[in-house]
Motif scaffolding. Structure first.
Motif, short mmCIF file in Angstrom:
data_model
loop_
_atom_site.label_atom_id
_atom_site.label_comp_id
_atom_site.label_asym_id
_atom_site.label_seq_id
_atom_site.Cartn_x
_atom_site.Cartn_y
_atom_site.Cartn_z
N VAL A 28 35.22 48.41 41.08
CA VAL A 28 35.77 47.35 41.91
C VAL A 28 36.03 46.12 41.05
O VAL A 28 35.39 45.91 40.03
CB VAL A 28 34.82 46.99 43.07
N TYR A 54 34.39 40.77 45.64
CA TYR A 54 34.54 42.12 45.12
C TYR A 54 35.66 42.80 45.90
O TYR A 54 35.58 42.88 47.13
CB TYR A 54 33.25 42.93 45.30
N THR A 55 36.71 43.27 45.22
CA THR A 55 37.80 43.98 45.87
C THR A 55 37.45 45.46 45.90
O THR A 55 37.28 46.09 44.85
CB THR A 55 39.14 43.76 45.15
N LEU A 56 37.32 46.02 47.10
CA LEU A 56 36.96 47.42 47.25
C LEU A 56 38.21 48.30 47.18
O LEU A 56 39.33 47.80 47.17
CB LEU A 56 36.23 47.60 48.59
#
Length: 155
Positions: A28, A54-56
């Motif tokens: 991520v 946090y980019t999932l």
């Protein structure tokens, strides 16, 4: 955003590299900032505040705010500590969400923290004072310090 992961690994030479590449695709993206605007006179003690994002894999963002905030709060005062990026789902209230306040060893009341959506999304507080019966000065402004953390999702 879509990822093509190899789910079958035949007996081949580069099997460990294939697994390593799959794990790299699952990583991520993380960003971090301490450029968070605190509201209504709240300040970060020694600059202690931070927002991690946090980019999932599906594009959803997971946000985590933590900090040590301080202010002199008057009885029954309520208001925003800070506003957050638009929240899709908040994972509970800030931790902690109730802080006991003492004045010269006597009960001064408590500070309540929560998540609100009035005029935007953010973290708010309300200082609920003691009735003043325990200590004559318990119903006056208190210097409050809050070490807190909150997590939420947004698209």
């Amino acid at each position: 955003m879509s990822f093509d992961l190899n789910t079958k690994i035949e007996g081949q030479r580069d099997w460990s590299k294939i697994i390593e590449n799959n794990f790299e695709k699952l990583a991520v993206e993380r960003t971090s900032t301490n450029n968070i605007v605190l509201l209504n006179g709240w300040q970060a003690k020694d600059g202690n505040k931070g927002l991690d994002s946090y980019t999932l894999l599906d594009g959803t963002k997971l946000y985590h705010f933590s900090g040590v905030l301080q202010k002199s709060v008057s009885p029954n005062e309520a208001g925003w500590l800070f506003k957050t990026p638009a929240a899709g789902a908040v994972i509970g209230n800030p931790f902690p969400n109730t802080i006991n306040i003492t004045f010269e060893g006597s009960a001064g009341g408590y500070l309540e923290l929560g998540v609100g959506n009035s005029g935007g999304t953010g973290v708010w507080c309300h200082f609920v004072p003691n009735d003043g019966g325990v200590h004559p000065s318990a119903n006056k402004p208190h210097d409050i310090e809050v070490a807190m953390s909150i997590v939420w999702f947004a698209k």
